[in-house]
Design an enzyme around this catalytic site. Structure first.
Site, PDB file in Angstrom:
ATOM      1  N   GLU A 140      -2.466  -0.872  -0.172  1.00  0.00           N
ATOM      2  CA  GLU A 140      -2.257  -2.205  -0.766  1.00  0.00           C
ATOM      3  C   GLU A 140      -0.894  -2.774  -0.380  1.00  0.00           C
ATOM      4  OE1 GLU A 140      -3.347  -2.199  -4.917  1.00  0.00           O
ATOM      5  OE2 GLU A 140      -2.773  -4.292  -5.191  1.00  0.00           O
ATOM      6  N   LYS A 163      -9.959 -10.866  -7.249  1.00  0.00           N
ATOM      7  CA  LYS A 163      -9.883 -11.006  -8.713  1.00  0.00           C
ATOM      8  C   LYS A 163     -10.279 -12.427  -9.125  1.00  0.00           C
ATOM      9  CE  LYS A 163      -6.176  -7.813 -10.072  1.00  0.00           C
ATOM     10  NZ  LYS A 163      -4.909  -7.722 -10.785  1.00  0.00           N
ATOM     11  N   HIS A 173     -12.899  23.006   4.526  1.00  0.00           N
ATOM     12  CA  HIS A 173     -14.306  23.307   4.778  1.00  0.00           C
ATOM     13  C   HIS A 173     -15.102  22.037   5.023  1.00  0.00           C
ATOM     14  CE1 HIS A 173     -13.621  27.522   3.729  1.00  0.00           C
ATOM     15  NE2 HIS A 173     -12.652  26.972   2.991  1.00  0.00           N
TER      16      HIS A 173
HETATM   17  O1  PA5 Z   1      -0.752  -2.845  -7.431  1.00  0.00           O
HETATM   18  C1  PA5 Z   1      -1.286  -3.839  -7.901  1.00  0.00           C
HETATM   19  O2  PA5 Z   1      -0.699  -4.921  -8.018  1.00  0.00           O
HETATM   20  C2  PA5 Z   1      -2.735  -3.810  -8.386  1.00  0.00           C
HETATM   21  O3  PA5 Z   1      -3.356  -2.616  -8.031  1.00  0.00           O
HETATM   22  C3  PA5 Z   1      -2.776  -3.983  -9.893  1.00  0.00           C
HETATM   23  O4  PA5 Z   1      -2.078  -2.948 -10.510  1.00  0.00           O
HETATM   24  C4  PA5 Z   1      -4.218  -4.009 -10.424  1.00  0.00           C
HETATM   25  O5  PA5 Z   1      -4.942  -5.020  -9.773  1.00  0.00           O
HETATM   26  C5  PA5 Z   1      -4.251  -4.248 -11.928  1.00  0.00           C
HETATM   27  O6  PA5 Z   1      -3.579  -5.430 -12.244  1.00  0.00           O
HETATM   28  P1  PA5 Z   1      -3.111  -5.725 -13.715  1.00  0.00           P
HETATM   29  O7  PA5 Z   1      -2.085  -4.743 -14.091  1.00  0.00           O
HETATM   30  O8  PA5 Z   1      -2.573  -7.109 -13.669  1.00  0.00           O
HETATM   31  O9  PA5 Z   1      -4.321  -5.621 -14.600  1.00  0.00           O
END
Ligand code: PA5
Length: 430
Positions: free
Chosen positions: A273, A405, A294
């Site tokens: 990410e 989202k 394995h």
């Molecule tokens: O790293 C990130 O920004 C994402 O993985 C968020 O943590 C994830 O989408 C959850 O978002 P939120 O904490 O706003 O619910």
């Protein structure tokens, strides 16, 4: 955390990186380090995460979770960066805790129903975490969990801790119900928030040593330096980047400890990410030693030369001897322990990859405990920020994640999002 990059050098591996190339890259590491330090000094967005070891207040977290200190189980409702850091810590240290930590991240109805049907809700605490306070999966799961508590006659308001941003629907709900709550610190993106309340509430409810987690991370922060040859975290980030540039587009994270299985998942999120931008990035893959010897190792040793294998190896672990047997062919096992067998499996795998000229890096921990875990989480975050500087991408945003989202919410009828419309158009063409 110690990092050994010897098996990633061009003299051993292909693709490998030469010592000369690393020395040339070190000038860029020095510039990147200056940029990182300036970002930390100004608490800039993202860089602020690297200040968490000194900013997170363990007393505040423990006081906030005190109302649920009697819990036998902890249900964390969150997803992505709002769950994986906490899960990494509590799963790694599960053997030290009497509290069962369960993570509701996905919205698979069958799985959610199984968890809610199985847990003793009157002795379960709810840890709801969302930085934005708007994530559909988290809010939907929270509404389902609340409802299950109400149906079971358990007052969920007495069992819930909220961690969220300064404003948003979850903050409003928490204020309206006067729930114990903590703030996600400003400037700390989800996947960099393990060492804030986001990861530490679960650790506190499970009774882990928050100070040790933070001091392990602080020691790693102190080791950041303007040269990859002096800083394990930067050595890892630079080597992974340089190998990617030479064709190792896949990075298999392979801890040799069952308790670090979730850590590999956390790393995969962090690496994917943060660095997957502008057509760049290295694909993280999750593996586990010795299990994947394995399965995946066949590909890593003999498949395409496009991989880096990153081992995480604790030096000490609780051990158990293998009972002796009167079967002659198994006599060699009776002289060993399971820990010795696992170490031999690791050494054999590392040597086998090196013999085949496949790049691998060894990340060494003294053991799996709070201190070492804090160092590992911090070190990999710093490695990732450094790699972001080398790739010249912003490791702290996630536009593709945000797009999906918005589209999800749009498809469910919240607002009018062009992302949702484009999904609908595509569906209509089929
Ligand atoms: O790293 C990130 O920004 C994402 O993985 C968020 O943590 C994830 O989408 C959850 O978002 P939120 O904490 O706003 O619910």
């Amino acid at each position: 955390m110690n990092v050994d990059i010897g098996n990633a050098l061009a003299s051993v591996a292909s693709p490998g990186v030469s010592r000369d190339s690393l020395e040339r890259l070190d000038e860029r590491v020095a510039d990147a380090h200056e940029r990182i330090e300036a970002g930390r000094a100004n608490d800039e967005h993202g860089y602020a995460a690297l200040n968490l070891p000194e900013r997170t207040d363990p007393d505040e977290i423990r006081e906030t979770v005190a109302p649920v200190a009697d819990a036998d189980a902890l249900l964390t409702v969150g997803i992505g960066g709002s769950a994986l850091g906490a899960a990494t810590i509590t799963n790694a240290l599960a053997a030290e805790s009497d509290v069962e930590a369960v993570y509701l991240d996905n919205v698979d109805p069958a799985w959610i129903s199984t968890q809610l049907g199985r847990l003793p809700l009157e002795r379960t605490a709810i840890n709801v975490v969302s930085r934005s306070g708007t994530t559909a999966e988290t809010l939907a799961n929270f509404l389902v969990v609340r409802d299950a508590f109400e149906r079971a006659g358990v007052d969920w308001t007495e069992r819930t801790i909220v961690t969220t941003g300064e404003s948003g629907p979850l903050r409003d709900l928490s204020d309206r119900r006067d729930l114990p709550s903590l703030r996600v610190p400003d400037g700390v993106p989800g996947r960099f928030s393990a060492l804030s309340a986001v990861g530490m509430v679960a650790a506190a409810v499970c009774g882990h040593d928050l100070e040790a987690l933070l001091s392990g991370a602080a020691a790693e922060a102190d080791s950041l330096a303007g040269s990859l040859f002096e800083c394990p975290a930067y050595a890892y980030g630079t080597t992974a980047y340089a190998l990617d540039a030479r064709g190792a587009g896949t990075n298999a994270m392979m801890p040799y400890a069952e308790s670090l299985d979730t850590y590999a998942e956390w790393f995969a999120q962090l690496w994917a990410e943060s660095l997957g931008k502008d057509g760049l990035g290295q694909t993280p893959v999750r593996a586990l030693g010795a299990t994947d010897q394995h399965s995946q190792i066949q590909l890593y040793r003999a498949g395409p030369r496009d991989k880096l294998v990153s081992f995480v190896v604790p030096d000490e672990r609780d051990d158990r001897s293998i009972p002796a047997t009167d079967v002659d062919d198994l006599a060699y096992l009776g002289e060993a322990t399971l820990g010795e067998l696992l170490s031999a499996e690791f050494e054999a795998t590392e040597a086998s990859l090196a013999a085949a000229g496949r790049p691998n890096v060894r990340i060494e921990l003294e053991r799996v405990d709070e201190y070492e875990l804090g160092g590992l989480l911090y070190g990999m975050e710093a490695a990732c920020v450094l790699a972001g500087e080398l790739y010249d991408v912003n490791p702290f945003n996630q536009p593709a994640v945000e797009w999906a989202k918005r589209a999800t919410r749009g498809l469910l009828g919240e607002g009018t999002f062009e992302e949702a419309e484009s999904v609908t158009e595509k569906t209509e063409l089929r």
